[in-house]
Enzyme design. Structure first.
Site, mmCIF file in Angstrom:
data_model
loop_
_atom_site.group_PDB
_atom_site.id
_atom_site.type_symbol
_atom_site.label_atom_id
_atom_site.label_comp_id
_atom_site.label_asym_id
_atom_site.label_seq_id
_atom_site.Cartn_x
_atom_site.Cartn_y
_atom_site.Cartn_z
ATOM 1 N N CYS A 98 -0.602 -40.428 7.748
ATOM 2 C CA CYS A 98 0.554 -41.327 7.837
ATOM 3 C C CYS A 98 0.706 -42.181 6.587
ATOM 4 C CB CYS A 98 0.427 -42.214 9.069
ATOM 5 S SG CYS A 98 -1.072 -43.234 9.101
ATOM 6 N N HIS A 149 -1.605 -47.220 12.170
ATOM 7 C CA HIS A 149 -0.524 -46.321 11.753
ATOM 8 C C HIS A 149 0.353 -47.014 10.705
ATOM 9 C CE1 HIS A 149 2.306 -43.030 11.984
ATOM 10 N NE2 HIS A 149 3.303 -43.844 12.342
ATOM 11 N N ASP A 204 9.333 -43.425 10.157
ATOM 12 C CA ASP A 204 8.035 -43.262 10.837
ATOM 13 C C ASP A 204 7.731 -41.774 10.848
ATOM 14 O OD1 ASP A 204 5.790 -43.216 12.403
ATOM 15 O OD2 ASP A 204 6.631 -44.409 14.031
#
Length: 484
Positions: free
Chosen positions: A443, A375, A392
């Protein structure tokens, strides 16, 4: 009673005054002692001797004629009184008669006096000249009854007008006094009640109170509109992003789409598409295929794109913020060595003045990619606003990243500038109002677009639906080695 007037055209007038041929302005004297039969020498001597008989010339006395008045020709023993417009006789118990000489109807030329003390002969002396009775006639000067009536009427009208003016003046004065007293009474209301305070001081106090009330109202209006403007400013960024942000969402033309499609094709998998000489990063078709939909971004694509963002800022410094972009290996190196999970020495040479071409602490923002196994996240050292930010796309929180970055910036300032800075008051912000990903593979795209929009000084005004477009746009920018 009548008055005396000179009849210059009377038949006896010319005979009484005979003028010499040579000296026409000197009349022959009619004095009894003069000898008309004397010779020429005696005549000339008698003429010289008679010069003493001329009186001293009197200066003319100017007199302004007041209307209404009656014009009288010749000389008269009566005069006008302007105040009553009546004739007053000066001959009563008087030895002189006032003489008025007119050359024109309305202009007084000179004044003289006639001495009537000498009653022995039937003559009269005017300015030294003596005239016989035969050259004088008595004329009665009377005013016509209609003229008298007209004059009296005019005088009456003038007196009536003056009386009306006096009445109006009295009323105006009374009204002024009433107004002044009323204004003074109104000023005394609500003012100081101290005895002996002048009115001007009370008026000053009243004006100050009114001014204070006005200022309070203006202050309230200012605070109200400032609050209203602050509310609108909160809405402006989102609206601005929709209306003005054309460049971050500019559609790709057909040539760009064709170029990206060829790079994604199987025939280009083993080809070297581009090489960035400054960072020594090479992008092949196989590496670029990570920007296809559903794929995870790799280090080479992320690092090259961040390099392009830095070059964009160098080319147009006024359009973009002054930023520094660390590559994907920086944070791993910073926390990888040592027992404490922090090793500044391992990255100390990464930010030298010689290598970067500028000081790291001169930048407004520093972007650090953070990779957590599968991630991608983004950390920001926001020196301009004095805070540490963590973004995030899945809404995660990592306090260790905040502590590591705080310690790093202190060591960097000490090492490069010899300064001891205190970041304990800096804010640690875990950004929550940001676009979130709705799948398990975008991401990396979210992370690089966070850095792209923040370096523009813009809010994060995109969403998951823009990800396919951003993948194609990033591939196009890498193939052209230029970030737009």
């Amino acid at each position: 009673m009548g008055t005396l007037a000179i009849k210059r055209h009377h038949p006896d007038f010319r005979s009484t005054f005979d003028y010499d041929d040579d000296n026409t302005h000197i009349p022959k004297s009619s004095h009894p002692n003069s000898n008309s039969n004397s010779n020429s020498n005696s005549n000339s001597n008698s003429r010289v001797s008679r010069l003493h008989l001329y009186p001293t010339q009197m200066a003319p006395v100017s007199r302004e004629i007041q209307a209404p008045c009656i014009i009288v020709r010749g000389f008269t023993g009566k005069r006008f009184n302007n105040s009553s417009n009546r004739l007053i006789n000066n001959n009563n118990n008087s030895s002189s008669v006032k003489f008025v000489n007119f050359e024109k109807d309305d202009d007084i030329v000179e004044l003289g006096y006639v001495d009537n003390n000498n009653n022995n002969d039937n003559s009269m002396q005017i300015d030294g000249f003596r005239f016989r009775d035969s050259g004088v006639e008595e004329i009665e000067v009377e005013m016509v009854e209609s003229e008298k009536e007209e004059v009296n009427n005019k005088l009456g009208e003038v007196q009536e007008i003056r009386a009306k003016y006096r009445e109006l003046d009295v009323k105006a004065e009374e009204n002024r006094r009433v107004q002044v007293s009323a204004s003074l009474e109104s000023l005394s209301v609500g003012q100081r009640a101290e005895a002996g305070v002048p009115y001007y001081k009370r008026l000053l106090c009243d004006s100050v109170e009114k001014t204070d009330a006005r200022l309070k109202r203006l202050s309230f209006d200012i605070s109200f509109f400032e609050g209203k403007r602050a509310l609108f400013e909160q809405l402006i960024p989102a609206k601005k992003d929709e209306d003005v942000l054309i460049e971050p969402f500019r559609p790709l033309d057909d040539d760009d789409l064709t170029m990206v499609a060829n790079a994604f094709s199987n025939s280009s998998r083993r080809k070297v598409l581009v090489t960035h000489e400054e960072s020594n990063i090479t992008i092949s078709g196989e590496v670029l295929r990570c920007l296809r939909p559903g794929a995870w971004l790799n280090d080479e694509v992320i690092n090259l794109y961040l390099e392009l963002l830095k070059e964009r800022e160098k080319k147009e410094p006024k359009k973009f913020l002054k930023c520094h972009f660390f590559n994907t290996f920086f944070y791993k190196k910073l926390i990888g060595g040592g027992r404490t999970g922090y090793d500044y020495k391992s990255v100390r040479r990464w930010t030298t003045q010689r290598k970067l071409g500028y000081g790291l602490l001169e930048c407004d923002k520093m972007f650090i990619p953070v990779h957590k196994e599968i991630h991608w996240c983004l950390a920001v050292i926001n020196k301009k606003e004095k805070k540490f930010q963590y973004l995030d796309s899945l809404g995660g929180i990592d306090k260790q990243v905040m502590r590591v970055l705080a310690k790093y910036i202190v060591d960097e300032a000490k090492d490069k500038n010899g300064e001891d800075i205190d970041v304990s008051a800096w804010q640690q912000e875990f950004v929550t109002d940001l676009p979130n990903q709705e799948n398990g593979f975008d991401c990396g795209v979210f992370m690089i677009k966070y850095a792209d929009f923040y370096s523009r000084g813009l809010s994060l005004c995109f969403s998951q639906e823009h990800m396919p477009y951003f993948r194609l746009r990033t591939a196009k920018e890498i193939l052209k080695l230029r970030a737009d």
